[in-house]
Write an enzyme that holds these catalytic residues in place. Structure first.
Site, PDB file in Angstrom:
ATOM      1  N   CYS A   1      -0.218   2.550  -4.340  1.00 28.45           N
ATOM      2  CA  CYS A   1      -0.966   3.784  -4.579  1.00 28.45           C
ATOM      3  C   CYS A   1      -0.094   4.985  -4.233  1.00 28.45           C
ATOM      4  CB  CYS A   1      -2.240   3.815  -3.728  1.00 28.45           C
ATOM      5  SG  CYS A   1      -3.477   2.575  -4.189  1.00 28.45           S
TER       6      CYS A   1
ATOM      7  N   HIS B   1       0.856  -1.180   0.000  1.00 30.08           N
ATOM      8  CA  HIS B   1       0.000   0.000   0.000  1.00 30.08           C
ATOM      9  C   HIS B   1       0.893   1.232   0.000  1.00 30.08           C
ATOM     10  CE1 HIS B   1      -3.785  -2.066   0.544  1.00 30.08           C
ATOM     11  NE2 HIS B   1      -3.348  -2.695   1.630  1.00 30.08           N
TER      12      HIS B   1
END
Length: 248
Positions: free
Chosen positions: A124, A82
Site C-alpha cells: 500500500c 505492508h
C-alpha cells in the site's frame, strides 16, 4: 541482454510482523513462489528472504550493491509487504521505500552502471480507495535510438513499479496472493520472449486496472474498488529478456 549471466534477483517477502498495526499478510507466499518461478525461467539467480527486520533488509541491499555485477545483464529487487506513503514495512519497523534503490546508482554500484535495475513493490502507499469509471482510450508507443557515445546521470537505468499509485491501498487475496504480483508473473511468462519490458508492464497495468475489482462482502466500503499500478521509468533503452532482441 548479452552478458554471461542474467543477474541477481532478490525477493523480500513479508508475512509476519512484530508491529501491532501490521496484520499477517496471508497469500504473500503464493506471490513469492510464483515470482521466484518466473524469475528462474528468465535465468536469474534468485535469492529469497522472508520476514527480515529493517536492519537485515539494509544489510542485504548493501551486500548486493557491493557484489561484482560485471558479467550480469541486470538486477531485480522485489518487495512484498505492508506500506504507506513513502515507506514500506519490514518485520520490526518501516523504512523509506527509496532505500531499496539508494545503493544501486552508478557511483555506488559501478558494475551495474548502464544496466537495468528493476524494482517491484507490492505494498500500500496510503489509505485512498479507487472508485471505477467507464472510459475508452487508445494506447500509443514511442521510441528512439541513442548515440554510440554518451554520458548518463547516476540514476539512469532504474525502473520502479509499484502495485498502486501514491496515496492508495494495494489489494491482496489471502488465498491467491496479490493481484499485481500475479499479473506481473503472468505477463512476464506470456510475453518475455517477444515484447520489451515496458510493454509487458503496460499489459500488467491494463490487466490490474480492467480485470480487478475488490470484493469484501463483510465490509461494503472496501467492495467494488479498483487498483492502478504505477511505473516510474528511468530506463534509457528498450529492455528485452532475449539475447537477440537487445537494442542499442
Amino acid at each position: 541482454m548479452n552478458h554471461p549471466k542474467r543477474g541477481t534477483a532478490v525477493i523480500f517477502n513479508h508475512v509476519n510482523f512484530s508491529l501491532p498495526e501490521c496484520s499477517k499478510r496471508d497469500g504473500s507466499d503464493k506471490d513469492r513462489d510464483a515470482l521466484t518461478d518466473v524469475l528462474h525461467e528468465l535465468d536469474f539467480d534468485v535469492i529469497v528472504h522472508n520476514d527480515l527486520t529493517a536492519n537485515e533488509v539494509l544489510d542485504v541491499l548493501v551486500t548486493v550493491s557491493q557484489m561484482d555485477h560485471t558479467d550480469a545483464d541486470c538486477l531485480v529487487i522485489a518487495v512484498m509487504s505492508h506500506g504507506d506513503d513513502g515507506k514500506v514495512y519490514a518485520r520490526d519497523r518501516d523504512y523509506p521505500t527509496k532505500t531499496l534503490w539508494k545503493y544501486f546508482n552508478a557511483c555506488i554500484c559501478p558494475s551495474l552502471a548502464g544496466k537495468p535495475k528493476l524494482f517491484f513493490v507490492q505494498a500500500c502507499r496510503g489509505r485512498g480507495l479507487h472508485s471505477s469509471q467507464t472510459l475508452r482510450y487508445k494506447p500509443e508507443t514511442d521510441g528512439y535510438s541513442d548515440d554510440a557515445y554518451y554520458s548518463i546521470p547516476i540514476m539512469a537505468d532504474i525502473l520502479v513499479m509499484y502495485s498502486t499509485v501514491d496515496g492508495f491501498y494495494s489489494w491482496r487475496d489471502p488465498s491467491s496472493g496479490g493481484y499485481f504480483i500475479q499479473s506481473l508473473v503472468k505477463q512476464l511468462r506470456l510475453h518475455h520472449e517477444t515484447k520489451d519490458l515496458l510493454t509487458i508492464l503496460t499489459f500488467v497495468n491494463r490487466e490490474v486496472a480492467v480485470d480487478f475489482t475488490s470484493y469484501e462482502p463483510k465490509n461494503p466500503k472496501f467492495s467494488g474498488r479498483k487498483q492502478m499500478c504505477s511505473i516510474v521509468s528511468m530506463l534509457t533503452r528498450l529492455l528485452y529478456f532475449t539475447n537477440n532482441k537487445t537494442i542499442t
